[in-house]
Scaffold this active site. Structure first.
Site, PDB file in Angstrom:
ATOM      1  N   GLU A 108      32.527   6.466  -0.945  1.00  0.00           N
ATOM      2  CA  GLU A 108      32.226   5.172  -0.300  1.00  0.00           C
ATOM      3  C   GLU A 108      33.539   5.157   0.735  1.00  0.00           C
ATOM      4  OE1 GLU A 108      33.355   2.536  -3.413  1.00  0.00           O
ATOM      5  OE2 GLU A 108      32.054   3.809  -4.855  1.00  0.00           O
ATOM      6  N   LYS A 110      36.760   3.152   2.257  1.00  0.00           N
ATOM      7  CA  LYS A 110      38.009   2.699   1.728  1.00  0.00           C
ATOM      8  C   LYS A 110      38.081   1.066   2.630  1.00  0.00           C
ATOM      9  CE  LYS A 110      42.550   3.086   0.141  1.00  0.00           C
ATOM     10  NZ  LYS A 110      42.907   2.036   0.576  1.00  0.00           N
ATOM     11  N   ASP A 112      39.929  -1.925   3.774  1.00  0.00           N
ATOM     12  CA  ASP A 112      41.343  -2.200   3.998  1.00  0.00           C
ATOM     13  C   ASP A 112      41.516  -3.843   3.656  1.00  0.00           C
ATOM     14  OD1 ASP A 112      44.062  -1.801   4.331  1.00  0.00           O
ATOM     15  OD2 ASP A 112      43.945  -1.571   6.450  1.00  0.00           O
ATOM     16  N   TYR A 217      33.140  -2.812  -5.843  1.00  0.00           N
ATOM     17  CA  TYR A 217      32.858  -1.443  -6.077  1.00  0.00           C
ATOM     18  C   TYR A 217      32.938  -0.871  -7.328  1.00  0.00           C
ATOM     19  CZ  TYR A 217      37.870  -1.686  -4.535  1.00  0.00           C
ATOM     20  OH  TYR A 217      39.129  -2.208  -4.831  1.00  0.00           O
ATOM     21  N   LYS A 305      42.573   9.309   3.295  1.00  0.00           N
ATOM     22  CA  LYS A 305      42.953   8.505   4.271  1.00  0.00           C
ATOM     23  C   LYS A 305      43.158   9.176   5.889  1.00  0.00           C
ATOM     24  CE  LYS A 305      45.404   5.075   2.524  1.00  0.00           C
ATOM     25  NZ  LYS A 305      46.805   4.294   3.060  1.00  0.00           N
ATOM     26  N   CYS A 399      69.458 -10.155  31.063  1.00  0.00           N
ATOM     27  CA  CYS A 399      68.280 -10.855  30.642  1.00  0.00           C
ATOM     28  C   CYS A 399      67.344 -11.120  31.573  1.00  0.00           C
ATOM     29  CB  CYS A 399      68.564 -12.367  29.851  1.00  0.00           C
ATOM     30  SG  CYS A 399      67.328 -13.106  29.123  1.00  0.00           S
ATOM     31  N   CYS A 402      66.894 -15.026  31.838  1.00  0.00           N
ATOM     32  CA  CYS A 402      68.044 -16.007  32.447  1.00  0.00           C
ATOM     33  C   CYS A 402      69.226 -15.289  33.489  1.00  0.00           C
ATOM     34  CB  CYS A 402      68.727 -16.708  31.418  1.00  0.00           C
ATOM     35  SG  CYS A 402      69.829 -15.619  30.398  1.00  0.00           S
ATOM     36  N   CYS A 417      70.145 -11.018  24.451  1.00  0.00           N
ATOM     37  CA  CYS A 417      70.550 -11.937  25.594  1.00  0.00           C
ATOM     38  C   CYS A 417      71.767 -12.981  24.767  1.00  0.00           C
ATOM     39  CB  CYS A 417      69.633 -12.798  26.073  1.00  0.00           C
ATOM     40  SG  CYS A 417      70.121 -14.249  27.007  1.00  0.00           S
ATOM     41  N   CYS A 423      69.274 -20.138  27.306  1.00  0.00           N
ATOM     42  CA  CYS A 423      68.111 -19.011  28.054  1.00  0.00           C
ATOM     43  C   CYS A 423      66.869 -19.619  27.826  1.00  0.00           C
ATOM     44  CB  CYS A 423      68.319 -17.668  27.405  1.00  0.00           C
ATOM     45  SG  CYS A 423      66.988 -16.666  27.830  1.00  0.00           S
TER      46      CYS A 423
HETATM   47  S1  IVH Z   1      38.355   2.237  -6.455  1.00  0.00           S
HETATM   48  C1  IVH Z   1      40.613   2.613 -10.472  1.00  0.00           C
HETATM   49  N1  IVH Z   1      36.851   2.012  -4.091  1.00  0.00           N
HETATM   50  O1  IVH Z   1      42.259   0.824  -2.224  1.00  0.00           O
HETATM   51  C2  IVH Z   1      40.436   2.545  -9.058  1.00  0.00           C
HETATM   52  N2  IVH Z   1      39.178   1.145  -4.283  1.00  0.00           N
HETATM   53  O2  IVH Z   1      44.561   2.174  -2.258  1.00  0.00           O
HETATM   54  C3  IVH Z   1      39.506   1.505  -8.357  1.00  0.00           C
HETATM   55  N3  IVH Z   1      39.883   0.326  -2.200  1.00  0.00           N
HETATM   56  O3  IVH Z   1      43.539  -0.083  -5.391  1.00  0.00           O
HETATM   57  C4  IVH Z   1      39.618   1.765  -7.083  1.00  0.00           C
HETATM   58  N4  IVH Z   1      37.977   0.234  -0.933  1.00  0.00           N
HETATM   59  O4  IVH Z   1      42.275  -2.066  -4.123  1.00  0.00           O
HETATM   60  C5  IVH Z   1      37.939   1.840  -4.725  1.00  0.00           C
HETATM   61  N5  IVH Z   1      35.645   1.732  -2.295  1.00  0.00           N
HETATM   62  C6  IVH Z   1      36.845   1.699  -2.650  1.00  0.00           C
HETATM   63  C7  IVH Z   1      37.878   0.970  -2.332  1.00  0.00           C
HETATM   64  C8  IVH Z   1      39.076   0.625  -3.009  1.00  0.00           C
HETATM   65  C9  IVH Z   1      39.472  -0.130  -1.132  1.00  0.00           C
HETATM   66  C10 IVH Z   1      41.406  -0.223  -2.511  1.00  0.00           C
HETATM   67  C11 IVH Z   1      41.736  -0.680  -3.820  1.00  0.00           C
HETATM   68  C12 IVH Z   1      42.557   0.272  -4.545  1.00  0.00           C
HETATM   69  C13 IVH Z   1      43.315   0.675  -3.178  1.00  0.00           C
HETATM   70  C14 IVH Z   1      44.197   1.847  -3.338  1.00  0.00           C
END
Ligand code: IVH
Length: 660
Positions: A108, A110, A112, A217, A305, A399, A402, A417, A423
């Site tokens: 999947e 990840k 943010d 998820y 990552k 600066c 000023c 400064c 200023c």
């Molecule tokens: S699974 C038990 N799936 O990333 C583990 N986490 O850096 C459950 N996150 O703690 C996590 N996308 O908050 C999972 N597709 C995804 C995710 C995901 C973002 C987050 C989650 C995790 C953190 C770790």
């Protein structure tokens, strides 16, 4: 050896600071990438010196601590984090550790955002919480309810706990920052900070306005819902109308996993939300229990990552801006280049030492990197492309705003400064800060207007703001009588703000709203605060030595004392909370929760009144709550208060209570 031990100690301090900025203040100063690199460096040193490992080491940390204004929620199953890998060979190690024949995964993206847990009972959404430290989170049910894409009802019956990520999509994020810029408020560094900052708001209305989204998820106790694999979990969530991040795939064998990762490395920038990696999870849920987890992360999953995207661009020029505290910051102007899905023409340079250290010259072809932050940074120069026409950038000695001298303060890298008093750049930034939400919340007084106030020399000191007439306000560009009278009303309102807001608005270094409140709570009157020695200030819980010195230095400066006198003469509120409590603390120890819309008061103002009378305001109803103040359209808090026997009062009863 000795150096390593020293470095470990240093890393603990550096990481503690950045973790506080990230988790508690939603205001990171470094990118996730840099943070992760520091954590990895520390992890390696910890492996070499296990006897020196700090028990609160960030290498063991799952998230931030639960914030105080929300009720605490204990997670029945801990909410874990994920271990990271940064390249395919580290991913190989993960596969080998699994030591399995059949390698089937669900991959999947990840997301943010901010991790949350949602609980449904017989199909109804009843509670939602943040991750907190993984064991105890914050009850943010009302804020989650304000997320449109979160279903308030699902098909599945019984008790269902699902977990996922609250996020802010690019559109909402750009709109939010645009409107904050107009109001002169500080900008969120990236959508993740905006999402978690928004979730911490005490007013669910703000959450609704800002437009958050959610992707789920994880299904707790999935087997009890007849689900056997992670890919089935995702389909189960979809069948229940729970939003699932659409980029995922069941992968059989390692090649498919690697292809998924590589395919989405660049394609992810076409998505309308931020993803910083891919998550690789064993598909078979029965293996999850067998393989288990550490205290911090499961062993059956890993986060891959992505490296931050890097592009090359020509450095056209370097601007120097002057901030509120007089710090000069270089900013690079680049020939526009596409990076991480957006067009980039400015890049951060942090400070002048960095320009020297990296030998960055105007005309150079530089490598720019964009991690999670909106402003990219210059990593290095491609010196092989120099043709001799590049110009060395001379560090400013005066600066740019000023013309006064600039100095390098001992122990700091920044150039400053020295002209604190007049200023124009510092004054402009101070006005914007004074009027921002972190300060006195004077709506309509943003960047553009502040610039005009300073350039026209109508405001030379903050208190001059209160001397301007309606005509004068109306004479500024894009103003007119209507906006001018609004500003005057806002300025009047600012005089009734609590003293803590006023103190925060002064822009004393290291004194934001929290420190200002602590100061107010520890002195009987402003005079005592003004005269307190640095030692006395440093003794206060929550005020460190550095803040204490900074407060003392502020009050030692004659120009500041003159400003305070003028503000007092204009009627701003210098009464510390203690004062009010001493006069009347009839709500001492009483805990209030507000729900629904109040007609005569804003929620913040009502909360301030409660606090001024010694009471406390929390966001959700618990058995400890004394009063639920219910305005129009109160929601689930009402039924919760009823079931717990908490006294429910309407707005009028509330006003009577505080007046009596
Ligand atoms: S699974 C038990 N799936 O990333 C583990 N986490 O850096 C459950 N996150 O703690 C996590 N996308 O908050 C999972 N597709 C995804 C995710 C995901 C973002 C987050 C989650 C995790 C953190 C770790």
């Amino acid at each position: 050896m000795n150096k390593e031990i020293q470095r470990m100690d240093e890393l603990y301090k550096i990481l503690a600071r950045h973790a506080h900025l990230y988790y508690d203040l939603d205001a990171p100063e470094i990118s996730d990438f840099e943070y992760d690199a520091l954590v990895r460096e520390l992890k390696e040193l910890e492996l070499k010196h296990p006897e020196l490992v700090n028990e609160n080491s960030p290498t063991k940390r799952v998230g931030g601590a639960a914030a105080s204004s929300f009720a605490k929620v204990q997670h029945k199953t801990p909410m874990l984090s994920l271990d990271n890998v940064f390249n395919l060979s580290e991913l190989e190690n993960f596969y080998s550790r699994l030591n399995l024949e059949k390698l089937e995964f669900t991959c999947e993206m990840k997301i943010d955002g901010a991790a949350v847990s949602l609980i449904y009972e017989d199909g109804k959404f009843i509670r939602g919480a943040t991750r907190g430290d993984g064991k105890i989170g914050e009850d943010i049910t009302e804020n989650l309810r304000a997320i449109k894409s979160l279903p308030k009802a699902i098909k599945a019956k019984g008790l269902v706990e699902v977990r996922g990520e609250v996020l802010m999509k690019w559109d909402s994020f750009n709109n939010l920052n645009k409107s904050r810029e107009l109001k002169g408020e500080s900008l969120f560094a990236n959508p993740r900070n905006a999402a978690s900052g928004t979730l911490r708001q005490l007013d669910a209305k703000i959450v609704e306005q800002r437009g958050l989204d959610i992707f789920l998820y994880y299904l707790v106790d999935a087997e009890s819902h007849g689900v056997k694999t992670q890919s089935e979990v995702l389909n189960w969530l979809i069948e229940n109308n729970l939003p699932v991040q659409p980029v995922w795939q069941k992968c059989v064998g390692l090649e498919q996993v690697n292809n998924f990762i590589l395919e989405w490395q660049d394609k992810r920038f076409e998505l309308d939300y931020v993803t910083d990696g891919a998550v690789i999870k064993l598909d078979d849920l029965t293996l999850w229990n067998k393989i288990g987890a550490t205290s911090h992360a499961p062993r059956w999953a890993v986060a891959y990552k992505y490296p931050p995207e890097v592009a090359s661009a020509k450095l056209l020029s370097i601007d120097v801006s002057v901030g509120r505290t007089g710090v000069l910051t270089p900013v690079a102007n680049l020939e526009p280049v596409r990076l991480a899905g957006t067009q980039v023409s400015r890049a951060g340079l942090h400070n002048f030492d960095e320009i020297k250290r990296k030998d960055i010259r105007v005309g150079d072809i530089v490598k720019v990197r964009k991690a999670a932050e909106i402003i990219p940074e210059i990593i290095e120069v491609d010196k092989s492309l120099r043709n001799g026409s590049e110009k060395i950038f001379e560090e400013p000695v005066t600066c740019p705003a000023c013309g006064e001298r600039v100095v390098k303060v001992h122990g700091e890298v920044a150039l400053r400064c020295v002209n604190r008093a007049s200023c124009p750049a510092q004054l402009k930034e101070s006005i914007v800060y004074f009027a921002s939400r972190s300060g006195l919340n004077i709506m309509g007084l943003g960047d553009k207007l502040a610039e005009q106030l300073v350039n026209s020399q109508r405001v030379k000191i903050l208190s001059d703001l209160y001397d301007l007439s309606l005509d004068e306000w109306a004479s500024f560009d894009k103003m007119g009588v209507k906006s001018a009278s609004k500003i005057l009303a806002e300025l009047e309102k600012s005089k009734t703000q609590p003293a803590a807001n006023l103190i925060a608005a002064l822009g004393i270094r290291y004194v934001g709203k929290t420190a200002a409140e602590i100061l107010c709570n520890n002195f009987n009157n402003f005079e005592d605060l003004k005269n307190a020695s640095a030692e006395k200030l440093a003794e206060i819980e929550g005020i460190g030595e550095v803040t204490a010195e900074s407060v003392r230095a502020f009050f030692d400066d004659k120009a500041n004392l003159e400003l305070l006198n003028k503000l007092e003469a204009h009627g701003l509120n210098f009464k510390l909370n203690n004062n009010l409590q001493a006069e009347n603390n009839k709500l001492a120890g009483k805990i209030f929760v507000f729900t629904g819309e109040l007609s005569s008061l804003k929620r913040d103002d009502a909360a301030n009144l409660v606090k001024a009378l010694g009471g406390k305001v929390t966001n959700s109803v618990s058995s400890k709550t004394n009063y639920l103040v219910a305005g129009d359209k109160g929601g689930s808090k009402l039924s919760k208060a009823e079931s717990l026997g908490v006294k429910i009062i309407d707005e009028q009863e509330f006003l009577n209570l505080i007046k009596a």
